[in-house]
Write a protein that holds these residues in place. Structure first.
Motif, mmCIF file in Angstrom:
data_model
loop_
_atom_site.group_PDB
_atom_site.id
_atom_site.type_symbol
_atom_site.label_atom_id
_atom_site.label_comp_id
_atom_site.label_asym_id
_atom_site.label_seq_id
_atom_site.Cartn_x
_atom_site.Cartn_y
_atom_site.Cartn_z
ATOM 1 N N ILE A 52 -0.549 29.875 17.567
ATOM 2 C CA ILE A 52 -1.532 30.367 18.047
ATOM 3 C C ILE A 52 -2.618 30.672 16.645
ATOM 4 C CG2 ILE A 52 -1.814 33.257 18.330
ATOM 5 C CD1 ILE A 52 0.263 33.450 19.787
ATOM 6 N N ALA A 53 -3.556 30.945 17.322
ATOM 7 C CA ALA A 53 -5.202 30.729 16.374
ATOM 8 C C ALA A 53 -5.701 31.937 17.194
ATOM 9 C CB ALA A 53 -5.815 29.544 16.035
ATOM 10 N N PRO A 54 -6.862 32.658 16.240
ATOM 11 C CA PRO A 54 -8.232 33.247 16.923
ATOM 12 C C PRO A 54 -8.845 32.468 17.447
ATOM 13 C CG PRO A 54 -7.742 33.498 14.437
ATOM 14 C CD PRO A 54 -6.629 32.274 14.914
ATOM 15 N N PHE A 55 -9.410 32.674 18.352
ATOM 16 C CA PHE A 55 -10.493 32.160 19.183
ATOM 17 C C PHE A 55 -12.289 32.484 18.733
ATOM 18 C CE2 PHE A 55 -7.676 33.670 22.351
ATOM 19 C CZ PHE A 55 -7.257 31.797 23.468
ATOM 20 N N SER A 56 -12.959 31.513 18.972
ATOM 21 C CA SER A 56 -14.759 31.892 18.609
ATOM 22 C C SER A 56 -15.667 31.638 19.595
ATOM 23 C CB SER A 56 -14.387 30.492 17.590
ATOM 24 O OG SER A 56 -14.195 29.180 18.398
ATOM 25 N N ASP A 57 -14.941 31.995 20.596
ATOM 26 C CA ASP A 57 -15.970 32.042 22.196
ATOM 27 C C ASP A 57 -15.430 33.584 22.753
ATOM 28 O OD1 ASP A 57 -16.936 32.062 24.781
ATOM 29 O OD2 ASP A 57 -17.092 30.056 24.364
ATOM 30 N N LEU A 58 -16.461 33.836 22.418
ATOM 31 C CA LEU A 58 -16.408 35.459 23.440
ATOM 32 C C LEU A 58 -15.744 35.633 24.944
ATOM 33 C CD1 LEU A 58 -15.787 38.341 22.872
ATOM 34 C CD2 LEU A 58 -18.590 39.200 23.184
ATOM 35 N N ARG A 59 -16.094 35.010 25.102
ATOM 36 C CA ARG A 59 -16.318 34.976 26.362
ATOM 37 C C ARG A 59 -14.666 34.160 27.441
ATOM 38 N NH1 ARG A 59 -15.447 31.015 30.627
ATOM 39 N NH2 ARG A 59 -16.626 29.532 28.419
ATOM 40 N N VAL A 60 -14.194 33.304 26.325
ATOM 41 C CA VAL A 60 -12.675 32.740 26.933
ATOM 42 C C VAL A 60 -11.858 33.563 26.025
ATOM 43 C CG1 VAL A 60 -11.812 30.486 25.704
ATOM 44 C CG2 VAL A 60 -13.841 30.568 26.103
#
Length: 442
Positions: A52-60
């Motif tokens: 698990i890692a943070p997302f960088s794409d808001l939509r995704v």
């Protein structure tokens, strides 16, 4: 295949959370992951928890949060999604992809269970049109192969053994083995009873050595029994003899067993060829089921902490309402964990928290950081649904005593270096959490 070859179902997970210390350890995010692993039903799901890692794409990120929310609704209002049977078959698929190779019967049975799970999951969401849009979308990517599923089930039983019915030739060979073995056992029993009357046999038990039926003979009488000595007992008092008159029968059974193995290999090769043709679809199915397992693990964790999906924005204020620290919820009753309200980034960008020792200042800082990290990783948070969290590009933390003996740094010097790095790297989309900015020296 390497673990890294299990891709995520989304494209952008590359947010770099820069920190003077490890976010996982400082914010105790590792404890959240360990909790999530309890709710994953498969090793594949647990592996994705580790990754698990943070997302960088808001939509995704929002799509992922939508799926978790749907999973939670499903768990609370519907029948369980049939994810049992999810196993890591990637190594078997890789072996099958090698020309002229074949995989084992237990590996084929695992692939059958994957195929059956795929069919059940696909049917599950197909029967619920319009109810779980995000989950149905990902489940629609599952490739159902009823032919492969049926062929493996017909040939391999639930214990991972090739069935007699897998082929006519195999059935006939195994019948012959049983028949000739029974005949051999009857003859050996006659021989053994005769030897017992003469006092030559150690005991009236027929056993096997090197795949051949033998009888136990007292070592001092081994010359009285014509035949081949295979071995002796640990004490040396007994030798195991294959009587000369049963050598040919044992040879015939041995030959039949070789025929049996050839028939089994023929069946395994045929099924492996079918797996080879479907390898791409199976691998894709494994990834989808693993992603669903992760999403449902997140949903079960949300149920545990009475979590909510926060509003995620590209920028704007941070607003946490009735927020509780999730690690404290694991150790205490919910009513015993004091909730906090924090707003930052609307009228002001800097907030200083003061108060007495043991007043909850550090817990408040960690709550802000941990909940922001959880939200960026598409986890529900233990806070009001009216909470709002911007998608931070960076999170910086300076909490605790980080004296470095290895680098000959005092706590205060190490603290100053951390602050220097923060100042050099921070930008307008960063969250900075500093505990006791002047600590470490008089």
């Amino acid at each position: 295949m390497k673990n890294s070859e299990l891709p995520r179902s989304t494209e952008s997970y590359a947010l770099t959370m820069k920190s003077t210390f490890s976010l996982n350890s400082k914010l105790e995010f590792d404890s959240i992951k360990e909790r999530l692993k309890r709710y994953a039903t498969s090793d594949l799901g647990k592996q994705l928890v580790d990754e698990i890692a943070p997302f960088s794409d808001l939509r995704v990120l929002q799509e992922e949060l939508d799926r978790v929310t749907e999973c939670k609704i499903l768990l609370e209002t519907d029948e369980p999604c049939p994810l049992e049977g999810l196993k890591d078959v990637r190594l078997a698929i890789h072996k099958a992809s090698i020309e002229d190779s074949f995989i084992t019967a237990p590996e084929l049975r695992s692939i059958f269970e994957i195929q059956r799970t795929c069919r059940l999951v696909h049917q599950f969401f197909k029967k619920r049109p319009g109810r779980y849009l995000r989950l149905s979308e990902i489940a629609a990517g599952i490739h159902v192969d009823r032919v492969l599923e049926y062929n493996i089930e017909q040939a391999i039983d639930e214990n991972g053994t090739v069935k007699d019915s897998a082929s006519k030739e195999l059935r006939e060979v195994r019948r012959s083995i049983i028949s000739r073995s029974d005949e051999l056992r009857v003859r050996l029993d006659e021989i053994l009873k005769d030897l017992s009357k003469q006092g030559y046999a150690q005991e009236e038990i027929i056993t096997t050595r090197e795949g051949r039926m033998v009888i136990p003979v007292k070592v001092e009488h081994k010359h009285h029994v014509p035949g081949f000595i295979h071995s002796s007992s640990a004490t040396g008092a007994t030798v195991f003899v294959e009587p000369a008159e049963t050598l040919e029968m044992n040879n015939e059974i041995r030959s039949l067993r070789f025929s049996e193995q050839r028939q089994i290999e023929k069946i395994l090769r045929a099924l492996t060829a079918q797996v080879r043709q479907a390898a791409t679809q199976i691998h894709s199915n494994v990834n989808i089921l693993a992603q669903l397992d992760l999403d449902f693990a997140k949903a079960r964790y949300s149920i545990e902490i009475i979590g909510c999906r926060p509003e995620i924005t590209s920028q704007g204020p941070l607003r946490l309402l009735q927020a509780r620290h999730p690690i404290l919820l694991q150790k205490h009753k919910r009513d015993d964990v004091v909730p906090i309200d924090i707003e930052l980034g609307k009228k002001f960008n800097t907030l200083i928290i003061t108060g007495p020792n043991a007043g909850g200042k550090t817990v408040a800082l960690k709550t802000v950081g941990l909940l922001s990290l959880m939200a960026a990783c598409a986890l529900h948070i233990p806070a009001s649904a009216d909470s709002q969290i911007p998608l931070f590009r960076q999170i910086f933390i300076d909490i605790g005593d980080e004296q470095s003996i290895e680098n000959d740094l005092s706590s205060f010097t190490s603290h100053l270096l951390n602050l220097k790095q923060i100042i050099e790297q921070v930008d307008g989309c960063s969250l900075v959490l500093i505990d006791e900015i002047g600590a470490g020296t008089d």
